[in-house]
Design a protein around this motif. Structure first.
Motif, mmCIF file in Angstrom:
data_model
loop_
_atom_site.group_PDB
_atom_site.id
_atom_site.type_symbol
_atom_site.label_atom_id
_atom_site.label_comp_id
_atom_site.label_asym_id
_atom_site.label_seq_id
_atom_site.Cartn_x
_atom_site.Cartn_y
_atom_site.Cartn_z
ATOM 1 N N MET A 155 7.253 -0.986 3.839
ATOM 2 C CA MET A 155 6.095 -1.296 4.672
ATOM 3 C C MET A 155 4.818 -0.878 3.954
ATOM 4 S SD MET A 155 7.286 -0.500 8.578
ATOM 5 C CE MET A 155 8.293 -1.703 9.425
ATOM 6 N N HIS A 156 3.713 -1.416 4.398
ATOM 7 C CA HIS A 156 2.452 -1.228 3.684
ATOM 8 C C HIS A 156 1.354 -0.774 4.653
ATOM 9 C CE1 HIS A 156 -0.627 -1.847 0.663
ATOM 10 N NE2 HIS A 156 -1.303 -2.617 1.490
ATOM 11 N N ALA A 157 0.602 0.244 4.229
ATOM 12 C CA ALA A 157 -0.491 0.781 5.047
ATOM 13 C C ALA A 157 -1.831 0.522 4.372
ATOM 14 C CB ALA A 157 -0.318 2.276 5.256
ATOM 15 N N GLY A 217 10.011 3.847 -0.152
ATOM 16 C CA GLY A 217 9.448 2.678 -0.809
ATOM 17 C C GLY A 217 8.217 2.106 -0.145
ATOM 18 N N ASP A 218 7.665 2.832 0.816
ATOM 19 C CA ASP A 218 6.466 2.351 1.496
ATOM 20 C C ASP A 218 5.260 2.454 0.558
ATOM 21 O OD1 ASP A 218 7.883 1.924 3.875
ATOM 22 O OD2 ASP A 218 7.667 4.023 4.438
ATOM 23 N N THR A 219 4.289 1.582 0.746
ATOM 24 C CA THR A 219 3.121 1.544 -0.106
ATOM 25 C C THR A 219 1.850 1.694 0.726
ATOM 26 O OG1 THR A 219 2.993 -0.875 0.038
ATOM 27 C CG2 THR A 219 4.255 0.066 -1.798
ATOM 28 N N PHE A 220 0.744 1.931 0.040
ATOM 29 C CA PHE A 220 -0.541 2.065 0.726
ATOM 30 C C PHE A 220 -1.653 1.548 -0.170
ATOM 31 C CE2 PHE A 220 -0.062 5.968 -1.709
ATOM 32 C CZ PHE A 220 -1.309 6.095 -2.305
ATOM 33 N N GLU A 221 -2.768 1.226 0.455
ATOM 34 C CA GLU A 221 -4.013 0.883 -0.236
ATOM 35 C C GLU A 221 -5.129 1.620 0.478
ATOM 36 O OE1 GLU A 221 -6.984 -2.938 -1.129
ATOM 37 O OE2 GLU A 221 -5.116 -3.224 -0.016
ATOM 38 N N ILE A 222 -6.006 2.256 -0.291
ATOM 39 C CA ILE A 222 -7.164 2.932 0.301
ATOM 40 C C ILE A 222 -8.387 2.052 0.120
ATOM 41 C CG2 ILE A 222 -8.708 4.919 0.202
ATOM 42 C CD1 ILE A 222 -6.368 6.647 -0.584
ATOM 43 N N ALA A 223 -9.016 1.689 1.224
ATOM 44 C CA ALA A 223 -10.249 0.915 1.206
ATOM 45 C C ALA A 223 -11.414 1.879 1.437
ATOM 46 C CB ALA A 223 -10.218 -0.165 2.288
ATOM 47 N N ASP A 224 -12.149 2.175 0.396
ATOM 48 C CA ASP A 224 -13.297 3.086 0.456
ATOM 49 C C ASP A 224 -14.549 2.232 0.660
ATOM 50 O OD1 ASP A 224 -15.379 4.844 0.024
ATOM 51 O OD2 ASP A 224 -14.486 5.779 -1.749
ATOM 52 N N LEU A 225 -14.959 2.093 1.909
ATOM 53 C CA LEU A 225 -16.033 1.154 2.242
ATOM 54 C C LEU A 225 -17.354 1.496 1.569
ATOM 55 C CD1 LEU A 225 -15.382 0.507 6.044
ATOM 56 C CD2 LEU A 225 -14.485 -0.719 4.050
ATOM 57 N N ALA A 272 -1.036 -5.716 5.719
ATOM 58 C CA ALA A 272 -0.653 -4.372 6.165
ATOM 59 C C ALA A 272 0.224 -4.396 7.421
ATOM 60 C CB ALA A 272 -1.903 -3.539 6.429
ATOM 61 N N ASP A 273 1.134 -3.446 7.473
ATOM 62 C CA ASP A 273 1.917 -3.216 8.686
ATOM 63 C C ASP A 273 1.227 -2.181 9.568
ATOM 64 O OD1 ASP A 273 4.476 -4.754 8.005
ATOM 65 O OD2 ASP A 273 4.239 -3.454 6.252
ATOM 66 N N ALA A 274 0.400 -1.351 8.952
ATOM 67 C CA ALA A 274 -0.342 -0.331 9.694
ATOM 68 C C ALA A 274 -1.759 -0.239 9.150
ATOM 69 C CB ALA A 274 0.345 1.032 9.588
ATOM 70 N N LEU A 275 -2.713 -0.103 10.054
ATOM 71 C CA LEU A 275 -4.121 0.093 9.701
ATOM 72 C C LEU A 275 -4.508 1.506 10.109
ATOM 73 C CD1 LEU A 275 -6.969 -0.934 8.877
ATOM 74 C CD2 LEU A 275 -7.242 -1.704 11.252
ATOM 75 N N VAL A 276 -5.001 2.287 9.144
ATOM 76 C CA VAL A 276 -5.385 3.678 9.400
ATOM 77 C C VAL A 276 -6.878 3.818 9.145
ATOM 78 C CG1 VAL A 276 -4.901 6.097 8.904
ATOM 79 C CG2 VAL A 276 -3.113 4.376 8.533
ATOM 80 N N LEU A 277 -7.621 4.269 10.139
ATOM 81 C CA LEU A 277 -9.060 4.494 9.988
ATOM 82 C C LEU A 277 -9.322 5.993 9.953
ATOM 83 C CD1 LEU A 277 -10.560 1.889 12.497
ATOM 84 C CD2 LEU A 277 -9.807 1.548 10.139
#
Length: 206
Positions: free
Chosen positions: A1-3, A33-41, A78-83
């Protein structure tokens, strides 16, 4: 899954960025095996200003701008959105609110019909909110600030689009001895980000 982890703070050394990094580390440490991406606005210079082009998109008179389409594609992956964000005036910073204003558009996050009824289009999305504040829990409780934040953000934004808010954390005392406990909490949120979803999938498969 991807965050997709979205952080809205101009200072790379801020607690907000540390919390986002620990949360991402937790996703990695889950070891599944889960992955993530950080969006630094702030670092990416996202423009939060709602312009005539955004109004035209809302009215379905124009396609989304390139930056809006790119952010929507990020969320679609994404499967999950984290703010992760600091509390400014008992809400999220203008940068993050502008991101939501521009990205969560009519036709993508929801559909407004001619009869005035709205269709929720983000029912598949799980949302995790990590707000960081400097005031005490007593202050938030006495004035009802946290309840007001949950009403305007959890319900007013994400429920309107059908997205389910799984986590709604308020990390307080950010300028004192509570920093270590906040980072520990962020790590735990990251490690457990997909736990419930996978448990449900396993039960369905059985």
């Amino acid at each position: 899954m991807h965050a997709l982890i979205v952080v809205a703070h101009p200072d790379q050394k801020s607690l907000s960025h540390s919390v986002a990094a620990h949360l991402a580390e937790g996703v990695s440490l889950a070891g599944e095996g889960d992955t993530f991406e950080i969006a630094d606005l702030a670092a990416e210079a996202f423009d939060p200003r709602f312009t005539a082009a955004d109004i035209a998109l809302h009215l379905r008179q124009a396609p989304p701008a390139t930056d809006v389409a790119a952010e929507q594609a990020r969320i679609d992956r994404a499967d999950a959105l984290v703010l992760v964000y600091p509390v400014y005036w008992w809400s999220m910073p203008g940068l993050l609110k502008g991101w939501i204003d521009r990205v969560f558009t009519n036709g993508w996050a929801y559909d407004e019909g001619p009869d005035g009824k709205s269709e929720k289009k983000l029912r598949h999305l799980k949302v995790h909110l990590i707000a960081i504040g400097g005031a005490s829990l007593r202050t938030y409780a006495r004035h009802g600030y946290f309840g007001a934040m949950k009403t305007q953000i959890d319900h007013g934004i994400f429920d309107y689009c059908g997205a389910r808010v799984v986590t709604s954390e308020l990390l307080l005392g950010s300028e004192g001895q509570d920093v270590a406990s906040h980072l520990k909490a962020a790590l735990a949120v990251g490690r457990n980000l997909f736990h419930a979803s996978k448990r449900t999938e396993a039960a369905d498969a059985a």
